[in-house]
Structures are given as C-alpha cells and as structure tokens.
Design a protein around this motif. Structure first.
Motif, PDB file in Angstrom:
ATOM      1  N   ARG A  91     -12.540  -8.102 -10.103  1.00 32.93           N
ATOM      2  CA  ARG A  91     -11.458  -7.120 -10.012  1.00 32.93           C
ATOM      3  C   ARG A  91     -11.680  -6.236  -8.790  1.00 32.93           C
ATOM      4  NH1 ARG A  91      -7.866  -6.998 -13.883  1.00 32.93           N
ATOM      5  NH2 ARG A  91      -8.318  -8.029 -15.872  1.00 32.93           N
ATOM      6  N   VAL A  92     -10.597  -6.011  -8.069  1.00 29.50           N
ATOM      7  CA  VAL A  92     -10.672  -5.206  -6.849  1.00 29.50           C
ATOM      8  C   VAL A  92      -9.593  -4.128  -6.884  1.00 29.50           C
ATOM      9  CG1 VAL A  92     -11.639  -7.079  -5.449  1.00 29.50           C
ATOM     10  CG2 VAL A  92      -9.158  -6.826  -5.633  1.00 29.50           C
ATOM     11  N   LYS A  93      -9.756  -3.143  -6.020  1.00 30.87           N
ATOM     12  CA  LYS A  93      -8.749  -2.075  -5.904  1.00 30.87           C
ATOM     13  C   LYS A  93      -8.718  -1.616  -4.451  1.00 30.87           C
ATOM     14  CE  LYS A  93     -11.934   1.602  -7.387  1.00 30.87           C
ATOM     15  NZ  LYS A  93     -13.125   0.757  -7.473  1.00 30.87           N
ATOM     16  N   GLY A  94      -7.560  -1.059  -4.075  1.00 32.37           N
ATOM     17  CA  GLY A  94      -7.428  -0.593  -2.708  1.00 32.37           C
ATOM     18  C   GLY A  94      -6.178   0.226  -2.517  1.00 32.37           C
ATOM     19  N   SER A  95      -5.939   0.628  -1.293  1.00 28.00           N
ATOM     20  CA  SER A  95      -4.845   1.560  -0.988  1.00 28.00           C
ATOM     21  C   SER A  95      -3.507   0.861  -0.798  1.00 28.00           C
ATOM     22  CB  SER A  95      -5.186   2.351   0.275  1.00 28.00           C
ATOM     23  OG  SER A  95      -5.346   1.474   1.395  1.00 28.00           O
ATOM     24  N   ILE A  96      -3.527  -0.469  -0.681  1.00 28.88           N
ATOM     25  CA  ILE A  96      -2.276  -1.205  -0.461  1.00 28.88           C
ATOM     26  C   ILE A  96      -2.212  -2.370  -1.432  1.00 28.88           C
ATOM     27  CG2 ILE A  96      -1.018  -2.714   1.136  1.00 28.88           C
ATOM     28  CD1 ILE A  96      -1.925  -0.987   3.415  1.00 28.88           C
ATOM     29  N   ARG A  97      -1.037  -2.528  -2.045  1.00 32.06           N
ATOM     30  CA  ARG A  97      -0.764  -3.702  -2.876  1.00 32.06           C
ATOM     31  C   ARG A  97       0.598  -4.240  -2.460  1.00 32.06           C
ATOM     32  NH1 ARG A  97      -2.299  -4.560  -9.088  1.00 32.06           N
ATOM     33  NH2 ARG A  97      -1.576  -6.701  -9.306  1.00 32.06           N
ATOM     34  N   CYS A  98       0.665  -5.517  -2.124  1.00 34.58           N
ATOM     35  CA  CYS A  98       1.909  -6.085  -1.606  1.00 34.58           C
ATOM     36  C   CYS A  98       1.941  -7.583  -1.914  1.00 34.58           C
ATOM     37  CB  CYS A  98       2.002  -5.844  -0.096  1.00 34.58           C
ATOM     38  SG  CYS A  98       3.520  -6.447   0.658  1.00 34.58           S
ATOM     39  N   ASP A  99       3.147  -8.094  -2.206  1.00 35.11           N
ATOM     40  CA  ASP A  99       3.264  -9.521  -2.509  1.00 35.11           C
ATOM     41  C   ASP A  99       3.501 -10.362  -1.265  1.00 35.11           C
ATOM     42  OD1 ASP A  99       5.835  -8.805  -1.903  1.00 35.11           O
ATOM     43  OD2 ASP A  99       6.729  -9.511  -3.777  1.00 35.11           O
ATOM     44  N   SER A 100       3.337  -9.780  -0.086  1.00 36.69           N
ATOM     45  CA  SER A 100       3.504 -10.510   1.171  1.00 36.69           C
ATOM     46  C   SER A 100       2.155 -10.706   1.843  1.00 36.69           C
ATOM     47  CB  SER A 100       4.447  -9.755   2.115  1.00 36.69           C
ATOM     48  OG  SER A 100       4.359 -10.278   3.435  1.00 36.69           O
ATOM     49  N   GLY A 101       1.759 -11.971   2.031  1.00 31.05           N
ATOM     50  CA  GLY A 101       0.515 -12.244   2.728  1.00 31.05           C
ATOM     51  C   GLY A 101       0.532 -11.763   4.166  1.00 31.05           C
ATOM     52  N   ARG A 102       1.684 -11.851   4.795  1.00 32.88           N
ATOM     53  CA  ARG A 102       1.782 -11.399   6.185  1.00 32.88           C
ATOM     54  C   ARG A 102       1.576  -9.899   6.291  1.00 32.88           C
ATOM     55  NH1 ARG A 102       6.848 -14.881   8.738  1.00 32.88           N
ATOM     56  NH2 ARG A 102       5.681 -16.808   9.077  1.00 32.88           N
ATOM     57  N   ALA A 103       2.103  -9.151   5.326  1.00 36.52           N
ATOM     58  CA  ALA A 103       1.920  -7.707   5.333  1.00 36.52           C
ATOM     59  C   ALA A 103       0.451  -7.343   5.126  1.00 36.52           C
ATOM     60  CB  ALA A 103       2.789  -7.061   4.254  1.00 36.52           C
ATOM     61  N   LEU A 104      -0.227  -8.056   4.218  1.00 44.40           N
ATOM     62  CA  LEU A 104      -1.645  -7.803   3.990  1.00 44.40           C
ATOM     63  C   LEU A 104      -2.466  -8.186   5.219  1.00 44.40           C
ATOM     64  CD1 LEU A 104      -2.011  -9.107   0.328  1.00 44.40           C
ATOM     65  CD2 LEU A 104      -1.821  -6.733   1.093  1.00 44.40           C
ATOM     66  N   LEU A 105      -2.091  -9.275   5.886  1.00 46.05           N
ATOM     67  CA  LEU A 105      -2.783  -9.669   7.115  1.00 46.05           C
ATOM     68  C   LEU A 105      -2.646  -8.582   8.175  1.00 46.05           C
ATOM     69  CD1 LEU A 105      -4.181 -11.659   9.040  1.00 46.05           C
ATOM     70  CD2 LEU A 105      -1.932 -12.709   9.432  1.00 46.05           C
ATOM     71  N   ASP A 106      -1.458  -8.035   8.327  1.00 46.16           N
ATOM     72  CA  ASP A 106      -1.243  -6.976   9.302  1.00 46.16           C
ATOM     73  C   ASP A 106      -2.108  -5.765   8.990  1.00 46.16           C
ATOM     74  OD1 ASP A 106       0.549  -5.824  11.554  1.00 46.16           O
ATOM     75  OD2 ASP A 106       0.776  -4.342   9.946  1.00 46.16           O
ATOM     76  N   ALA A 107      -2.190  -5.395   7.705  1.00 45.03           N
ATOM     77  CA  ALA A 107      -3.014  -4.251   7.318  1.00 45.03           C
ATOM     78  C   ALA A 107      -4.484  -4.509   7.621  1.00 45.03           C
ATOM     79  CB  ALA A 107      -2.820  -3.958   5.832  1.00 45.03           C
ATOM     80  N   ALA A 108      -4.933  -5.730   7.355  1.00 37.91           N
ATOM     81  CA  ALA A 108      -6.329  -6.055   7.648  1.00 37.91           C
ATOM     82  C   ALA A 108      -6.609  -6.014   9.146  1.00 37.91           C
ATOM     83  CB  ALA A 108      -6.664  -7.435   7.083  1.00 37.91           C
ATOM     84  N   LEU A 109      -5.703  -6.553   9.941  1.00 43.15           N
ATOM     85  CA  LEU A 109      -5.880  -6.538  11.400  1.00 43.15           C
ATOM     86  C   LEU A 109      -5.933  -5.116  11.946  1.00 43.15           C
ATOM     87  CD1 LEU A 109      -3.490  -9.465  12.376  1.00 43.15           C
ATOM     88  CD2 LEU A 109      -5.971  -9.431  12.676  1.00 43.15           C
ATOM     89  N   LYS A 110      -5.262  -4.192  11.279  1.00 42.39           N
ATOM     90  CA  LYS A 110      -5.245  -2.794  11.720  1.00 42.39           C
ATOM     91  C   LYS A 110      -6.415  -1.987  11.164  1.00 42.39           C
ATOM     92  CE  LYS A 110      -0.298  -2.789  12.584  1.00 42.39           C
ATOM     93  NZ  LYS A 110       1.062  -2.400  12.135  1.00 42.39           N
ATOM     94  N   GLY A 111      -7.342  -2.675  10.486  1.00 43.53           N
ATOM     95  CA  GLY A 111      -8.558  -2.022  10.035  1.00 43.53           C
ATOM     96  C   GLY A 111      -8.416  -1.186   8.786  1.00 43.53           C
TER      97      GLY A 111
END
Length: 290
Positions: A209-229
């Motif tokens: 189980r994990v938790k974080g500041s962003i939850r989204c059903d779009s892989g592209r959106a999560l990729l963008d967030a990861a790339l932005k650190g």
C-alpha cells in the motif's frame, strides 16, 4: 432467399441478448431487427424469443433453432474465408478495441500500417479502458493488458510488459533513494486507480500500500508528475521506457520487480478466425516481437 430472412438477425439477438445490441452489431436499426425476427417466427409458426421490457431470452425451441442456424452460418463463414484466402487480400470490416494509451501509442500505428498494406479493409477502432463485451458489441478483436480474467474468450499473447518503479533525479536528490519496500511509506508515491503497488518478494507476489500527493487514472499525467520531481511512480514500460533510457527517470527497487505479464489479443471462443483477423494477429505478433 425469403427462407434466410431473419436468420442472421435472430442468431445475433440470441448471442447479444438484446435487439439493440444485435442492431449495433449488424449495422441496422433496432426496428429492422425486430421486424425480421417477428417475420421469421411467423414463417416458422414458432416463438423463438421471450421479450420483456428489460430483457430478451431464447425459448426452448429457439435454442434448438439457434444451434442449427449457428452451424449453417459457421459453414457459410468458412466458405467465405476459403474464398478470401484464395484471393489473398483481406477485405471488409474489422472492429477492434484497445486500452487508450497503449492503443494510441502502439496498436493504432500498427493498425494503420496494416491498412496501408491492405487498403480494401475498413477498420473501426474504439480506444477505451473499459472492458467491453466483444460479443454484445460486435468486436472481432480486443487488446487486453496484464492478467486475463475472462476465460470465455480465446487469447493470443502478443508481447510482454513490465512494471517499473522510478523517479526523477531531482526527487531522489531531495528525498533520498528507497532501497527496500518498507521505505516506500516515507516517500511520495504517485497513485493510479489502485492504492497499492505490485512487487515480487523472495519469489512471491506482494502488494504494498502506498500514498502520495497525487492520485490520477491517467498514466501520462502520473509520468509528467514524476518527470517534474513530484514523487515516485510505478508504471508499465510503454509509459516510462523512453525516460529511463534518457536518464530522466531512475529505476528503483529493481530486485523487487514483478515478473512480466502479458499483452493479449482476445476474441470469442465460438468463432473461427477469419483470414483478416488471423493476418492482423500475425502482423501484431511479428511487429511487437521486434
């Protein structure tokens, strides 16, 4: 020809469970399907379907008639396939469904290449993350990712996919690098639809189980967030491989990576593969194995 009128409509209603779904598959109006089936019942002097406001079901006589008609239609389809094979060029309509992102990045370009080779084909492609009913919605083929749940379908494994946990160098510089699964609860883990990530620990599957500041059903959106650190992400290779190769993302916890799972093409088990579907499957398999 009058004796054949309504047969295809009846078989399609029996298989899809409604006049509306049958009309959608056949590309005609619901009223036309209903009219043809009623005329068929009139000619046979037999009730083939029970109709209510909520559902349509097949009568006992209808089940017998359906089985006989299905055999005849299968034989006709086989005869058509034989002619198509002799002519060598696939033609007619193909209906395909695939997940949105994988469909956009991988399947749709391959389908376009296939159509360039076989211009007599007419392709309808629906990209959706919903698992559609192939029979009811009249699809020839569906692309599914991961573990298959529907055992009523035939399946061919086209390729594999792997899940990667990774983060941008800027995030790791600011927050440190996790080396064990137990350290994830101290990190900002960007979530998709699920509140856990999949791993393999000492040869056994393990969900964390994990938790974080962003939850989204779009892989592209999560990729963008990861790339932005912003945080750490777990995504399939077709989202992150380019960024991993470029060093924009750093792979993490690789010794806990789950075994690769499948990318599948599925189709109804009660259908012989037409040459055009078989050729497309072979084209997918060849292209994705490179």
């Amino acid at each position: 020809m009058a004796t054949w009128e309504g047969v295809n409509e009846f078989v399609t209603v029996a298989e899809t469970g409604s006049f509306t779904n049958a009309a959608r598959r056949l590309g005609v109006s619901t009223a036309q399907v209903s009219r043809q089936v009623s005329a068929l019942e009139g000619r046979l002097a037999t009730k083939l379907l029970y109709r209510t406001t909520r559902r349509v079901s097949v009568t006992e006589a209808g089940q017998v008639y359906y089985q006989q008609c299905r055999q005849v239609l299968d034989a006709l389809e086989e005869a058509e396939r034989s002619m198509t094979s002799m002519q060598g060029a696939p033609r007619g309509k193909l209906r395909i469904t695939a997940p949105v992102t994988y469909g956009e990045t991988t399947i749709a370009p391959l389908v376009n290449d296939f159509v360039l080779r076989h211009p007599e084909l007419e392709v309808e492609m629906k990209l959706t993350n919903q698992k559609l009913d192939l029979v009811a919605d009249g699809f020839d083929l569906a692309i599914r990712l991961g573990k298959l749940e529907d055992s009523s379908m035939m399946a061919r494994r086209l390729a594999s996919r792997s899940l990667h946990v990774c983060a941008a160098p800027s995030y790791l510089s600011a927050h440190g690098t996790p080396h064990a699964l137990s350290e994830l609860d101290r990190h900002n883990c960007l979530q998709g639809n699920l509140d856990y990530w999949r791993f393999q620990d000492q040869g056994k599957p393990r969900n964390i189980r994990v938790k974080g500041s962003i939850r989204c059903d779009s892989g592209r959106a999560l990729l963008d967030a990861a790339l932005k650190g912003i945080g750490i992400v777990q995504l399939p290779d077709y989202y992150v491989q380019q960024a991993l190769d470029a060093g924009e993302l750093i792979p993490l916890l690789t010794h806990y990576r789950e075994d690769d799972d499948g990318i599948w093409a599925i189709y109804p088990h009660n259908r012989h593969l037409s040459p055009k579907v078989r050729m497309l499957l072979d084209f997918f398999t060849e292209s994705l194995s490179q």
